[in-house]
Design an enzyme around this catalytic site. Structure first.
Site, mmCIF file in Angstrom:
data_model
loop_
_atom_site.group_PDB
_atom_site.id
_atom_site.type_symbol
_atom_site.label_atom_id
_atom_site.label_comp_id
_atom_site.label_asym_id
_atom_site.label_seq_id
_atom_site.Cartn_x
_atom_site.Cartn_y
_atom_site.Cartn_z
ATOM 1 N N MET A 136 -10.289 -5.203 4.408
ATOM 2 C CA MET A 136 -9.977 -3.806 4.118
ATOM 3 C C MET A 136 -10.968 -2.887 4.838
ATOM 4 S SD MET A 136 -7.273 -4.006 2.388
ATOM 5 C CE MET A 136 -7.094 -2.210 2.329
ATOM 6 N N MET A 143 -2.098 -5.690 -4.285
ATOM 7 C CA MET A 143 -3.260 -5.003 -4.856
ATOM 8 C C MET A 143 -3.019 -4.904 -6.350
ATOM 9 S SD MET A 143 -3.637 -2.240 -1.809
ATOM 10 C CE MET A 143 -2.015 -2.646 -1.189
ATOM 11 N N HIS A 165 0.917 -7.577 0.710
ATOM 12 C CA HIS A 165 -0.474 -7.355 0.294
ATOM 13 C C HIS A 165 -0.458 -6.940 -1.177
ATOM 14 C CE1 HIS A 165 -4.275 -4.601 0.952
ATOM 15 N NE2 HIS A 165 -4.514 -5.616 0.138
ATOM 16 N N ASP A 208 -6.965 -3.783 7.784
ATOM 17 C CA ASP A 208 -6.045 -2.935 7.033
ATOM 18 C C ASP A 208 -6.713 -1.645 6.573
ATOM 19 O OD1 ASP A 208 -3.938 -1.967 5.613
ATOM 20 O OD2 ASP A 208 -3.989 -3.489 4.038
ATOM 21 N N GLY A 209 -6.255 -0.543 7.141
ATOM 22 C CA GLY A 209 -6.708 0.775 6.687
ATOM 23 C C GLY A 209 -7.289 1.629 7.804
ATOM 24 N N GLY A 210 -6.656 2.760 8.049
ATOM 25 C CA GLY A 210 -7.196 3.719 9.013
ATOM 26 C C GLY A 210 -7.194 3.250 10.457
ATOM 27 N N SER A 246 2.642 -0.671 8.176
ATOM 28 C CA SER A 246 2.718 -0.650 6.709
ATOM 29 C C SER A 246 3.847 0.276 6.260
ATOM 30 C CB SER A 246 1.400 -0.168 6.116
ATOM 31 O OG SER A 246 1.602 0.091 4.747
ATOM 32 N N HIS A 305 4.288 -4.920 6.912
ATOM 33 C CA HIS A 305 3.246 -5.006 5.893
ATOM 34 C C HIS A 305 3.733 -4.267 4.648
ATOM 35 C CE1 HIS A 305 -1.003 -5.490 4.662
ATOM 36 N NE2 HIS A 305 -0.890 -4.278 4.133
ATOM 37 N N PHE A 358 -4.543 3.781 -1.136
ATOM 38 C CA PHE A 358 -3.848 4.904 -0.502
ATOM 39 C C PHE A 358 -3.752 4.699 1.005
ATOM 40 C CE2 PHE A 358 -6.067 6.259 -4.266
ATOM 41 C CZ PHE A 358 -5.085 6.944 -4.977
ATOM 42 N N GLY A 359 -2.666 5.180 1.560
ATOM 43 C CA GLY A 359 -2.556 5.234 3.014
ATOM 44 C C GLY A 359 -3.274 6.480 3.516
ATOM 45 N N GLY A 360 -3.470 6.553 4.813
ATOM 46 C CA GLY A 360 -3.991 7.772 5.424
ATOM 47 C C GLY A 360 -5.463 8.048 5.217
ATOM 48 N N GLY A 398 -0.387 2.162 9.107
ATOM 49 C CA GLY A 398 0.601 2.876 8.306
ATOM 50 C C GLY A 398 0.834 4.266 8.833
ATOM 51 N N SER A 399 -0.040 5.199 8.398
ATOM 52 C CA SER A 399 0.199 6.595 8.765
ATOM 53 C C SER A 399 0.133 6.823 10.273
ATOM 54 C CB SER A 399 -0.778 7.509 8.033
ATOM 55 O OG SER A 399 -2.054 6.962 8.066
ATOM 56 N N MET A 423 1.036 -2.079 -5.279
ATOM 57 C CA MET A 423 -0.106 -1.572 -6.069
ATOM 58 C C MET A 423 0.303 -1.403 -7.518
ATOM 59 S SD MET A 423 -1.295 1.466 -3.543
ATOM 60 C CE MET A 423 -1.531 1.212 -1.790
ATOM 61 N N ASP A 458 2.804 -3.110 0.870
ATOM 62 C CA ASP A 458 1.670 -2.853 -0.030
ATOM 63 C C ASP A 458 2.136 -2.675 -1.465
ATOM 64 O OD1 ASP A 458 -0.679 -2.711 1.714
ATOM 65 O OD2 ASP A 458 0.307 -0.973 2.620
#
Ligand code: DX5
Ligand code: ZN
Length: 216
Positions: free
Chosen positions: A137, A68, A66, A175-177, A8, A33, A143-145, A197-198, A37, A35
């Protein structure tokens, strides 16, 4: 099929976007990816169409966008023109989801549907046969991270069952974490594409981290 990796760009250094995209170009990433928003559907604003165009200008990997945002129908054409290969909209933001999916396909893009952590897999029953991807999700979007939500594993298994039952060719994207600890379990449960991402961008060697995720 090997797992596909979609880093991401939200976690990249925006002041050096070209360099970051080039780093991904020469990595084993399968997608970039992106994002978007709007500060309405989610409590954060990232970037929009001009930045997506700028990423596309340098990208040699397909853009997995993506959205959002509320009212995504208003922006599908611009997003496609900005270089999106996959366009994912949120189930929760689309009262006429079938029409939105048709709109994405009419533009020649692949259509994805993203669902929030509280949204049940059951709600995808009538659309799963028409889409190319489900973006599950594993954090609340915005938010990332953030910390990975453990209930995701069960959702992946239930989604995989639904896909098989309906003979759908939809891919499962998480997607996420996502990190090296939860990725093996996600793949085992049926994930096809991992967004990270992070975990990628804050690692010492992002290309090596992408390779490690890819080789699971
Ligand atoms: C969250 C975004 C994610 C996010 C992933 O709203 O949709 O794509 O950038 O970032 P990490 O991997 O840091 O959770
Ligand atoms: Zn995302």
């Amino acid at each position: 099929m090997p797992t596909l990796i979609a880093p991401s760009i939200l976690a990249a250094d925006f002041a050096n976007l070209q360099k970051e995209v080039e780093m991904l170009n020469s990595s084993e990433a399968d997608f970039i990816h992106v994002d978007i928003m709007d500060g309405v559907f989610v409590p954060n604003i990232s970037f929009g169409i001009p930045v997506t165009e700028a990423i596309y200008k340098h990208a040699r990997k397909p853009l997995d966008v993506h959205l959002m945002i509320v009212n995504p129908d208003n922006y599908l054409e611009s997003i496609r023109n900005a270089g999106a290969e996959i366009i994912s909209v949120h189930y929760e933001a689309c009262p006429h989801l079938h029409r939105t999916v048709q709109g994405i396909h009419a533009l020649g893009a692949k259509a994805g549907v993203a669902i929030n952590p509280h949204t049940s897999i059951v709600l995808l029953e009538e659309i799963i046969g028409d889409i190319d991807l489900v973006c599950l999700m594993s954090v609340n979007p915005g938010f990332g991270g953030q910390k990975f939500i453990q209930n995701t594993y069960e959702k992946v298994s239930r989604l995989k069952e639904l896909i098989l039952k309906k003979g759908s060719s939809a891919k499962i994207e998480i997607d996420g974490g996502v990190n090296l600890e939860n990725a093996p379990k996600l793949i085992e449960a049926g994930a096809d594409i991992l967004v990270a991402g992070s975990f990628v961008f804050s690692s010492k060697d992002p290309q090596q981290t992408i390779s490690e995720l890819k080789s699971l």
